[in-house]
Structure formats: structure tokens, C-alpha cells
Design a protein around this motif. Structure first.
Motif, PDB file in Angstrom:
ATOM      1  N   ALA A   1       0.345  -0.764  -0.050  1.00 48.89           N
ATOM      2  CA  ALA A   1       0.131  -0.244  -0.007  1.00 48.89           C
ATOM      3  C   ALA A   1       0.794   1.236   0.060  1.00 48.89           C
ATOM      4  CB  ALA A   1      -0.730   0.014   1.258  1.00 48.89           C
ATOM      5  N   GLU A   2       2.147   1.280   0.333  1.00 51.47           N
ATOM      6  CA  GLU A   2       2.893   2.390   1.050  1.00 51.47           C
ATOM      7  C   GLU A   2       3.226   2.556  -0.126  1.00 51.47           C
ATOM      8  OE1 GLU A   2       7.057   2.069   2.540  1.00 51.47           O
ATOM      9  OE2 GLU A   2       6.629   0.346   3.298  1.00 51.47           O
ATOM     10  N   PHE A   3       3.166   2.163  -1.593  1.00 52.69           N
ATOM     11  CA  PHE A   3       4.421   2.710  -2.797  1.00 52.69           C
ATOM     12  C   PHE A   3       3.348   2.806  -3.677  1.00 52.69           C
ATOM     13  CE2 PHE A   3       6.470  -0.981  -1.033  1.00 52.69           C
ATOM     14  CZ  PHE A   3       7.564  -0.664  -0.843  1.00 52.69           C
ATOM     15  N   ASN A   4       2.319   3.129  -3.551  1.00 51.65           N
ATOM     16  CA  ASN A   4       1.495   3.670  -4.348  1.00 51.65           C
ATOM     17  C   ASN A   4       1.265   3.144  -5.767  1.00 51.65           C
ATOM     18  OD1 ASN A   4      -0.117   6.101  -2.666  1.00 51.65           O
ATOM     19  ND2 ASN A   4       2.180   6.832  -3.037  1.00 51.65           N
ATOM     20  N   LEU A   5       1.516   1.626  -5.946  1.00 53.63           N
ATOM     21  CA  LEU A   5       1.067   1.153  -7.323  1.00 53.63           C
ATOM     22  C   LEU A   5       0.080   1.794  -8.421  1.00 53.63           C
ATOM     23  CD1 LEU A   5       2.199  -1.869  -5.679  1.00 53.63           C
ATOM     24  CD2 LEU A   5       3.565  -0.530  -6.799  1.00 53.63           C
ATOM     25  N   ALA A   6       0.285   1.409  -9.099  1.00 54.36           N
ATOM     26  CA  ALA A   6      -0.877   1.875 -10.899  1.00 54.36           C
ATOM     27  C   ALA A   6      -2.185   0.564 -10.318  1.00 54.36           C
ATOM     28  CB  ALA A   6       0.022   1.615 -11.638  1.00 54.36           C
ATOM     29  N   TYR A   7      -0.989  -0.525 -10.003  1.00 52.06           N
ATOM     30  CA  TYR A   7      -2.489  -1.415 -10.049  1.00 52.06           C
ATOM     31  C   TYR A   7      -2.015  -3.116  -9.254  1.00 52.06           C
ATOM     32  CZ  TYR A   7      -0.670  -3.745 -13.487  1.00 52.06           C
ATOM     33  OH  TYR A   7      -0.173  -4.710 -15.061  1.00 52.06           O
ATOM     34  N   ILE A   8      -3.103  -3.732  -8.105  1.00 52.43           N
ATOM     35  CA  ILE A   8      -2.793  -4.945  -8.000  1.00 52.43           C
ATOM     36  C   ILE A   8      -3.826  -5.807  -8.662  1.00 52.43           C
ATOM     37  CG2 ILE A   8      -2.929  -6.307  -5.894  1.00 52.43           C
ATOM     38  CD1 ILE A   8      -1.099  -4.100  -5.441  1.00 52.43           C
ATOM     39  N   HIS A   9      -2.709  -6.873  -9.039  1.00 53.89           N
ATOM     40  CA  HIS A   9      -3.685  -7.754 -10.435  1.00 53.89           C
ATOM     41  C   HIS A   9      -3.839  -8.689  -9.670  1.00 53.89           C
ATOM     42  CE1 HIS A   9      -2.998  -9.516 -14.634  1.00 53.89           C
ATOM     43  NE2 HIS A   9      -3.601 -10.179 -14.356  1.00 53.89           N
ATOM     44  N   ILE A  10      -4.770  -9.690  -8.789  1.00 51.29           N
ATOM     45  CA  ILE A  10      -4.915 -10.657  -8.039  1.00 51.29           C
ATOM     46  C   ILE A  10      -5.325 -11.874  -9.499  1.00 51.29           C
ATOM     47  CG2 ILE A  10      -6.638 -12.516  -6.662  1.00 51.29           C
ATOM     48  CD1 ILE A  10      -4.315 -10.030  -5.644  1.00 51.29           C
ATOM     49  N   ILE A  11      -4.761 -12.762  -9.589  1.00 51.82           N
ATOM     50  CA  ILE A  11      -5.718 -14.251 -10.001  1.00 51.82           C
ATOM     51  C   ILE A  11      -6.614 -15.147  -9.472  1.00 51.82           C
ATOM     52  CG2 ILE A  11      -4.859 -16.647 -10.923  1.00 51.82           C
ATOM     53  CD1 ILE A  11      -1.927 -14.874 -12.152  1.00 51.82           C
ATOM     54  N   GLU A  12      -7.100 -14.896  -9.141  1.00 51.14           N
ATOM     55  CA  GLU A  12      -8.052 -15.384  -8.516  1.00 51.14           C
ATOM     56  C   GLU A  12      -8.344 -16.910  -8.407  1.00 51.14           C
ATOM     57  OE1 GLU A  12     -11.052 -11.922  -7.400  1.00 51.14           O
ATOM     58  OE2 GLU A  12     -12.036 -13.799  -8.981  1.00 51.14           O
ATOM     59  N   GLY A  13      -7.702 -18.241  -7.801  1.00 53.37           N
ATOM     60  CA  GLY A  13      -8.169 -19.935  -7.984  1.00 53.37           C
ATOM     61  C   GLY A  13      -6.713 -20.197  -8.836  1.00 53.37           C
TER      62      GLY A  13
END
Length: 373
Positions: A261-273
Motif C-alpha cells: 500500500a505504501e508504494f502508490n502502485l498503479a494496480y494490483i493484479h490478482i489471479i483468483e483460483g
């Protein structure tokens, strides 16, 4: 629960990028870059799919050591960077946005692909129970991965620096709009995260904090070089891909996203499953809503991207439940105009699995669009 009024086709600001819609083309390894050099055919392939709000390239090795499959691209030599320049130029010419996925495969490799025929590297000397792809006379074959050697602690700063250099090459020279750090699917950073592959007893093994250390150092180095607004990250909490396993992933990934959270990323990309497989794994329960809440509670403002086996209905539901972006993988192989097909509720072409890995234009740039079907 959130109930977004956004549609797949609404624009969105993601870090430093303004995207035309919320449909993302996920990374897709296609094994069409001999000598790790992107080709003009690859430039055509990505430009064909540039109606996606964001294109994420196939996984791209940050170093020769990071290579794990035949004919996958790299981003560490002049010819490779020049090849990617043609790709980004072609995508930008038709109004698209593209980021490169930065990759170090770790133990998921073969000695024939490594510098001087050496062993692949890993957190611990544990062979992955998986296969890689070698290509001989143009024909792909799946072979067992080679036994790896454990990385020494003194080698890790150089790997961090190599990630940083690749990110700089990507944005400052090759013309990418940003990068995605590949920390999923059982590759090097994921190998460090998960206890099934990380049995170290130094500062990079044991506790959750120690296993996350290398990944966080990579994120810090890359965001320091190109900014958080041009940096995304891909995570796969429970996928069994490439022999990835952790017996207790929830606290691991809750901790990780809080730190991210501290890095101000553009996005988090989560693979579900399971990557490319089942979305629900009864033997590996995971609270995806909970991990997103942990990220937001820690102040994380990056866009939340979900992925794996989505159709239009699932994608729309994901947006209603709080996702900002939805990624489609294999459907983009056979449907360069997938966004238009989604918009008009048209059927999708079916991909030819025999041409997924390796080859030329057949099964790569010759799929028909709606106007040519």
C-alpha cells in the motif's frame, strides 16, 4: 459490499495511465521471440489487440538467468529493447496502452536455457514438479525442469538491481507505459513468498516478513526508478501452477498487500483460483474480498484487477463487487477484437491450442475480427 455503477467500457485512471476502458489483456506466453528478441510479427499481434484498455505483454525475462522457456522475449540487450520499441510504437499508433511484465522464472527453467548451461536458481535447492517448453526445429516440447541451486544472500541485491534496470529500459528506452512485476505462478518472487519452495534460514526465509523481503525490495527499487504510478504487480495467492504452494496463504498475502500500500502502485493484479484453471479450489480456500479490504485499509489506492476464467457476466459482477479492472487471457488469443465482441454481445472465436506456443502467424495474427468473420 461495494456496488459499482461502472461498466467494462467506461474509462478509468490507473496510476499515471488513462485507459479507454476497463478490459485488460492478461499476459500470454506465445514463444515467438527467437533469441529473446521481439519481432515485427509481435508488433502486429499486440497492435491488433490494442482496443483493450491496457495490454500486458507476455512475461519478459529481466536477464539471461531469468529465462525459463524457449523463444520468450527479454529486456536486457540492445536488440531486445529495439524490438520492443517497435511493439510499443505500433500499439501507441492505434491509441493503445501497454505495459511489460517483468519476469525471472527462478527454478522453472532448464539447464539448456541458462548461461553456460548452469543450474537454474531458486530460494532453496528444491526441484519444481512442473515442465518448461523447449523448441527444436520449430516444434515445441514440454520437458521437466532442471534441478536448481539455492541463491546465496550476496546474489540477491544484483537481482533487485536487474529488475530495476529492466524497468528503466522498459519505460525510458523501449517506450512502455509502465511495468508489471510478475510475482505469481510459482516464478522466482512467488517462490520466495511461499514456504513450499522457500526453506531458507536467513533473512529471506522463515517468517512471512522474511519471505516477502525480496519482493518488497524489488518493488521499492522499481518504484524508486520509474514511479509507483507506472508500476503494477501480479499475485496468485493459491494457484498450484509450477508447484507453487503455501499452507497458509491468507496471512501471507494480507501482510503483503498492506506493505504494498505504501508504494502508490498503479494496480494490483490478482489471479483468483488456479491460473488457467478452476476459480474455486476447495482445498485452498482464500478470501479475495478480505485481501482487497486489507489493501484498502492500509491506504492502498491502486486499481484492483481480477483475472482467471472470466466471461462477460463474471467480469461485470466483479466490477459491481469492487474491482476496477478485469483481465482476460486466452480469449484474447483468438479474439483480437474482444472488447467489441463484449460490447456487442457477439460470440467468441475458439483458439487453436496447437498454435499457442511457438510458430509463426498461423494461430497468432490470423484470427478474424467481426468485420472479417
Amino acid at each position: 459490499m461495494p456496488h459499482s455503477t461502472f461498466t467494462l467500457f467506461d474509462p478509468v485512471r490507473v496510476g499515471d495511465m488513462s485507459l479507454a476502458n476497463r478490459v485488460v489483456m492478461a499476459p500470454l506466453t506465445r514463444n515467438r521471440a527467437p533469441d529473446a528478441i521481439p519481432t515485427p510479427l509481435m508488433a502486429q499481434y499486440y497492435a491488433q489487440r490494442a482496443s483493450a484498455g491496457l495490454l500486458i505483454t507476455e512475461a519478459t525475462a529481466i536477464s539471461h538467468q531469468g529465462q525459463g522457456y524457449a523463444d520468450v522475449p527479454g529486456l536486457y540487450g540492445t536488440e531486445q529493447i529495439d524490438g520492443w520499441k517497435q511493439v510499443t510504437k505500433s500499439v501507441h499508433a492505434v491509441g493503445g496502452k501497454i505495459v511489460v511484465q517483468l519476469w525471472h522464472v527462478g527454478r522453472v527453467s532448464h539447464t539448456s536455457l541458462q548461461p553456460n548451461g548452469g543450474k537454474p536458481v531458486a530460494p532453496s535447492a528444491i526441484t519444481a514438479k512442473t515442465k518448461t517448453v523447449l523448441i527444436q526445429d520449430g516444434v515445441p516440447s514440454f520437458v521437466d525442469t532442471s534441478e536448481p541451486r539455492a541463491l546465496q544472500a550476496y546474489e540477491l541485491p544484483d537481482i533487485v538491481h536487474t529488475y530495476q534496470a529492466a524497468a528503466r529500459n522498459a519505460v525510458e528506452t523501449a517506450g512502455f507505459d509502465g511495468v508489471e512485476i510478475h510475482a505469481a505462478n510459482g516464478y522466482l518472487l512467488d517462490q520466495f513468498l511461499k514456504s513450499g519452495s522457500n526453506q531458507r534460514r536467513d533473512d529471506f526465509g522463515g517468517s512471512i516478513e522474511n519471505r516477502a523481503r525480496l519482493l518488497l525490495e524489488v518493488v521499492r527499487a522499481i518504484t524508486g526508478a520509474i514511479g509507483g504510478g507506472r508500476t503494477g504487480i501480479r499475485l496468485s495467492p493459491v494457484t498450484p501452477a509450477n508447484d507453487a504452494f503455501d499452507p497458509d496463504p491468507q496471512p501471507l498475502f494480507d501482510y503483503l498487500v498492506r506493505e504494498l500500500a505504501e508504494f502508490n502502485l498503479a494496480y494490483i493484479h490478482i489471479i483468483e483460483g488456479a491460473t488457467g484453471g478452476a476459480r474455486d479450489l476447495p482445498d485452498r480456500p482464500f478470501d479475495y474480498v478480505g485481501v482487497r479490504r486489507a489493501y484498502r485499509a492500509a491506504g492502498g489506492k491502486g486499481a484492483w484487477m481480477v483475472n482467471n476464467g472470466l466471461d462477460k457476466a463474471l467480469a461485470e459482477d466483479a466490477l459491481k463487487q469492487g474491482a476496477d479492472l478485469v483481465a482476460f487471457g486466452r480469449p484474447f488469443i483468438a479474439n483480437p477484437d474482444l472488447v467489441e465482441r463484449l460490447r456487442r454481445n457477439k460470440p467468441w472465436n475458439v483458439g487453436d491450442r496447437n498454435t499457442y506456443y511457438g510458430g509463426g502467424a498461423k494461430g497468432y495474427t490470423d484470427y478474424p475480427t467481426l468485420g472479417k468473420a
